[in-house]
Design a protein around this motif. Structure first.
Motif, PDB file in Angstrom:
ATOM      1  N   ALA A   1     -23.377  75.977  -2.008  1.00 52.76           N
ATOM      2  CA  ALA A   1     -24.405  76.355  -1.040  1.00 52.76           C
ATOM      3  C   ALA A   1     -25.533  75.327  -1.027  1.00 52.76           C
ATOM      4  CB  ALA A   1     -24.963  77.743  -1.371  1.00 52.76           C
ATOM      5  N   PRO A   2     -25.630  74.470  -0.006  1.00 57.59           N
ATOM      6  CA  PRO A   2     -26.782  73.576   0.126  1.00 57.59           C
ATOM      7  C   PRO A   2     -28.050  74.383   0.393  1.00 57.59           C
ATOM      8  CG  PRO A   2     -24.932  72.851   1.492  1.00 57.59           C
ATOM      9  CD  PRO A   2     -24.614  74.240   1.038  1.00 57.59           C
ATOM     10  N   LEU A   3     -29.073  74.160  -0.392  1.00 55.54           N
ATOM     11  CA  LEU A   3     -30.353  74.844  -0.211  1.00 55.54           C
ATOM     12  C   LEU A   3     -31.339  74.003   0.573  1.00 55.54           C
ATOM     13  CD1 LEU A   3     -30.726  76.276  -3.837  1.00 55.54           C
ATOM     14  CD2 LEU A   3     -29.616  77.326  -1.847  1.00 55.54           C
ATOM     15  N   SER A   4     -31.108  72.702   0.624  1.00 57.60           N
ATOM     16  CA  SER A   4     -31.920  71.756   1.384  1.00 57.60           C
ATOM     17  C   SER A   4     -31.104  70.473   1.472  1.00 57.60           C
ATOM     18  CB  SER A   4     -33.269  71.515   0.691  1.00 57.60           C
ATOM     19  OG  SER A   4     -33.097  70.704  -0.452  1.00 57.60           O
ATOM     20  N   PRO A   5     -31.590  69.468   2.199  1.00 53.73           N
ATOM     21  CA  PRO A   5     -30.813  68.221   2.247  1.00 53.73           C
ATOM     22  C   PRO A   5     -30.565  67.587   0.886  1.00 53.73           C
ATOM     23  CG  PRO A   5     -32.428  68.249   4.006  1.00 53.73           C
ATOM     24  CD  PRO A   5     -32.722  69.443   3.150  1.00 53.73           C
ATOM     25  N   ARG A   6     -31.395  67.892  -0.117  1.00 52.87           N
ATOM     26  CA  ARG A   6     -31.250  67.269  -1.437  1.00 52.87           C
ATOM     27  C   ARG A   6     -30.848  68.249  -2.534  1.00 52.87           C
ATOM     28  NH1 ARG A   6     -33.510  62.133  -1.666  1.00 52.87           N
ATOM     29  NH2 ARG A   6     -34.781  61.526   0.124  1.00 52.87           N
ATOM     30  N   LEU A   7     -30.905  69.528  -2.281  1.00 52.81           N
ATOM     31  CA  LEU A   7     -30.698  70.546  -3.312  1.00 52.81           C
ATOM     32  C   LEU A   7     -29.509  71.417  -2.948  1.00 52.81           C
ATOM     33  CD1 LEU A   7     -32.130  71.495  -5.963  1.00 52.81           C
ATOM     34  CD2 LEU A   7     -33.272  73.229  -4.550  1.00 52.81           C
ATOM     35  N   SER A   8     -28.635  71.699  -3.941  1.00 49.97           N
ATOM     36  CA  SER A   8     -27.469  72.552  -3.689  1.00 49.97           C
ATOM     37  C   SER A   8     -27.142  73.364  -4.931  1.00 49.97           C
ATOM     38  CB  SER A   8     -26.256  71.711  -3.266  1.00 49.97           C
ATOM     39  OG  SER A   8     -25.870  70.846  -4.305  1.00 49.97           O
ATOM     40  N   LEU A   9     -26.480  74.500  -4.698  1.00 47.07           N
ATOM     41  CA  LEU A   9     -26.080  75.423  -5.759  1.00 47.07           C
ATOM     42  C   LEU A   9     -24.582  75.651  -5.659  1.00 47.07           C
ATOM     43  CD1 LEU A   9     -27.094  77.412  -8.027  1.00 47.07           C
ATOM     44  CD2 LEU A   9     -27.123  79.175  -6.240  1.00 47.07           C
ATOM     45  N   SER A  10     -23.867  75.545  -6.780  1.00 49.81           N
ATOM     46  CA  SER A  10     -22.422  75.766  -6.790  1.00 49.81           C
ATOM     47  C   SER A  10     -22.037  76.528  -8.050  1.00 49.81           C
ATOM     48  CB  SER A  10     -21.666  74.428  -6.734  1.00 49.81           C
ATOM     49  OG  SER A  10     -21.982  73.625  -7.859  1.00 49.81           O
ATOM     50  N   GLY A  11     -20.824  77.088  -8.042  1.00 47.06           N
ATOM     51  CA  GLY A  11     -20.375  77.807  -9.221  1.00 47.06           C
ATOM     52  C   GLY A  11     -19.128  78.627  -8.966  1.00 47.06           C
ATOM     53  N   GLU A  12     -18.677  79.312 -10.019  1.00 47.14           N
ATOM     54  CA  GLU A  12     -17.489  80.157  -9.958  1.00 47.14           C
ATOM     55  C   GLU A  12     -17.689  81.381 -10.843  1.00 47.14           C
ATOM     56  OE1 GLU A  12     -13.856  76.964  -9.237  1.00 47.14           O
ATOM     57  OE2 GLU A  12     -14.337  77.606 -11.288  1.00 47.14           O
ATOM     58  N   PHE A  13     -16.930  82.448 -10.526  1.00 49.67           N
ATOM     59  CA  PHE A  13     -16.932  83.676 -11.317  1.00 49.67           C
ATOM     60  C   PHE A  13     -15.507  84.199 -11.369  1.00 49.67           C
ATOM     61  CE2 PHE A  13     -16.760  88.304 -11.225  1.00 49.67           C
ATOM     62  CZ  PHE A  13     -17.443  88.631 -12.387  1.00 49.67           C
TER      63      PHE A  13
END
Length: 523
Positions: free
Chosen positions: A378-390
């Motif tokens: 999930a990109p939160l801004s042009p420079r910041l992103s969040l990723s992961g798995e469960f």
């Protein structure tokens, strides 16, 4: 290209000289036919080399024109900015007050300088590719193109705590029999070699194959063997790619859990392999179908079969024994659905998957292994992103779940009266990425794998022998922070700090800190 043509012509002449002398059983027409076929193959290869050379030259010329255009515009932009600045100063009633114009001009100059530097790097790389056309290329047994790639990676590491692997830690234990725990060293075994081949078009599908190996396959039993890493197969796949559908066969990461945290300190084994990251390089056959929902959105469906691996270590021999999943005489089954959307110039993706396998642990003890997975980018801004798995599942030792344990027993597994059950586990990880620039990025991540403690206490025996994993562990947690710097696209420098905490069934807690400095070059 000239060397390649000379080599092919020489080979053709050599073949001509090796043709048998005419005899009553060999007609002149057959010899002429063979020569015509060889000349035809030679023309085909020369044509391919010419087309590649022309394509690279055209791309180089386009980059030259764009670079000249940017350079020519710099003086004009500077003059326009000075004129705008002077006119603003003359028309202002309060010349001593700062304005926003100089700041915006500086931003434009910074953007232009960054674009110019990027163009220069692309120009250098493309020029190198053109020069490659005049060198001897990698040969193959067929006429199709082969590309060699790889990564030379030097890893300087230090540990504060007793870890299972000094340069690639995943679990923590107490000091060794000599009372030692802390360590420092260097390693090159995470270096990789890859090869990719581009095949013909078959039934409208483009074909290609790739193979990846590294030197993390263990250490030979010799003096200083820890520095002589053994060659190991990582992945190898064959692709049939149509516009909206692909068929992939080979050994690859599990497609229903394909993400991993970003780290150059854990290349030989993905980060959090013991802390909630389901993974293994597993033989599989899968089908992928992509549906275009809109200009910025796609929907992907994946389904396939996988080898029924259960995490068992083979005996030290050249034989290839079967594992419990393979003794069931059926593969594992998996599927995944994912939605992707373009956001901030990046792909925002949410996926959900499932996995099932049947396992035969002998004496009629059959276990069903399964998993449900979620993944996100999930990109939160042009420079910041969040990723992961469960994930949540059972008997997932073949994928690293439950700290590599699939089955638990009430007694020794070799006893027919011993009862068995699959180990339930839950885990996952998440990572926050910040791209400070096109060359620098920061990553912070955390993960945890949590087998069910009540089941471990009721079924205290494992299928494994001796070692740190000989008895089930109750929980493993890991965190990392790293900075990655690419001064050029083929160079990488990285510094990473990691913390690991391992809990045994009696709640004994062992911790370790790991620091790694990485230098690498890609080719």
């Amino acid at each position: 290209m000239f060397l390649a043509v000379v080599t092919l012509v020489s080979g053709t002449r050599a073949q001509e000289s090796s043709l048998p002398a005419p005899s009553p059983d060999t007609s002149l027409a057959d010899s002429v036919k063979q020569l015509q076929q060889q000349v035809s193959e030679l023309r085909s290869v020369v044509s391919d080399l010419r087309s590649q050379s022309e394509r690279y030259r055209s791309e180089t010329e386009a980059l030259r024109q764009e670079l000249r255009s940017v350079v020519a515009q710099l003086p004009r932009q500077a003059g326009a900015q000075e004129t705008a600045g002077s006119s603003t100063s003359e028309s202002s009633n309060t010349p001593s007050q700062p304005t926003a114009e100089p700041a915006s001009s500086a931003n434009r100059e910074s953007d232009t300088a960054g674009r110019l530097a990027k163009l220069e790097e692309q120009f250098d790389l493309l020029t190198g590719k053109v020069d490659d056309q005049y060198q001897t290329k990698v040969e193959s047994g067929a006429k199709y193109r082969v590309r060699l790639s790889g990564l030379v990676l030097l890893n300087l590491f230090t540990n504060r705590g007793a870890v299972d692997s000094a340069d690639l830690p995943g679990l923590v234990d107490g000091p060794d029999i000599l009372g030692r725990a802390n360590s420092t060293g260097l390693s090159l075994r995470q270096s990789q070699i890859g090869m990719e081949v581009f095949g013909p078009e078959v039934a409208g599908a483009r074909t290609r194959g790739d193979l990846q190996v590294d030197f993390a396959g263990g250490s030979p039993l010799t003096a200083n063997g820890v520095a002589f890493g053994l060659l190991r197969l990582r992945t190898g796949t064959i692709h049939l790619d149509w516009p909206h559908t692909s068929v992939v066969a080979g050994q690859d990461a599990p497609f229903f859990s394909a993400l991993s945290p970003t780290s150059f300190a854990t290349v030989a084994e993905p980060a959090f392999a013991y802390a909630g990251n389901l993974w293994t390089w597993i033989p599989q056959i899968r089908v992928e179908h992509r549906v275009t929902l809109s200009e910025d959105s796609t929907f992907t469906l994946q389904a396939g079969i996988l080898d029924g691996l259960t995490g068992e270590a083979p005996p030290p021999s050249y034989a290839r024994p079967a594992q419990a999943g393979e003794f069931s005489r059926q593969p594992g089954y998996a599927g995944r659905a994912a939605w992707s959307h373009n956001l901030f110039g990046q792909a925002m993706t949410f996926g959900a998957g499932g996995y099932y396998s049947r396992q035969n642990w002998g004496f009629g003890r059959n276990i069903d292994g399964w998993a449900g997975t979620l993944d996100w980018t999930a990109p939160l801004s042009p420079r910041l992103s969040l990723s992961g798995e469960f994930y949540r599942g059972r008997a997932l030792g073949g994928l690293g779940g439950g700290l590599y344990h699939s089955a638990l027993f009430t007694g020794y597994p070799s006893n027919p009266a011993t009862r068995a059950r699959g180990l339930d586990a839950i885990g996952g990880w998440s990572q926050l990425k910040f791209r400070a620039s096109s060359k620098v990025e920061f990553n912070v991540a955390a993960g945890q794998d949590n087998p069910f403690a009540s089941e471990i206490r009721a079924f205290p025996y494992s299928a494994y022998g001796v070692g740190l994993l000989s008895s089930p562990l109750m929980r493993n947690q890991s965190e990392l922070f790293n900075v990655i710097y690419h001064p050029r696209s083929d160079l990488v420098f990285s510094a990473e700090y990691g913390h690991i905490a391992t809990y045994e069934t009696d709640n004994t807690r062992y911790t370790a800190d790991h620091v790694s400095l990485v230098m690498g070059i890609l080719f």
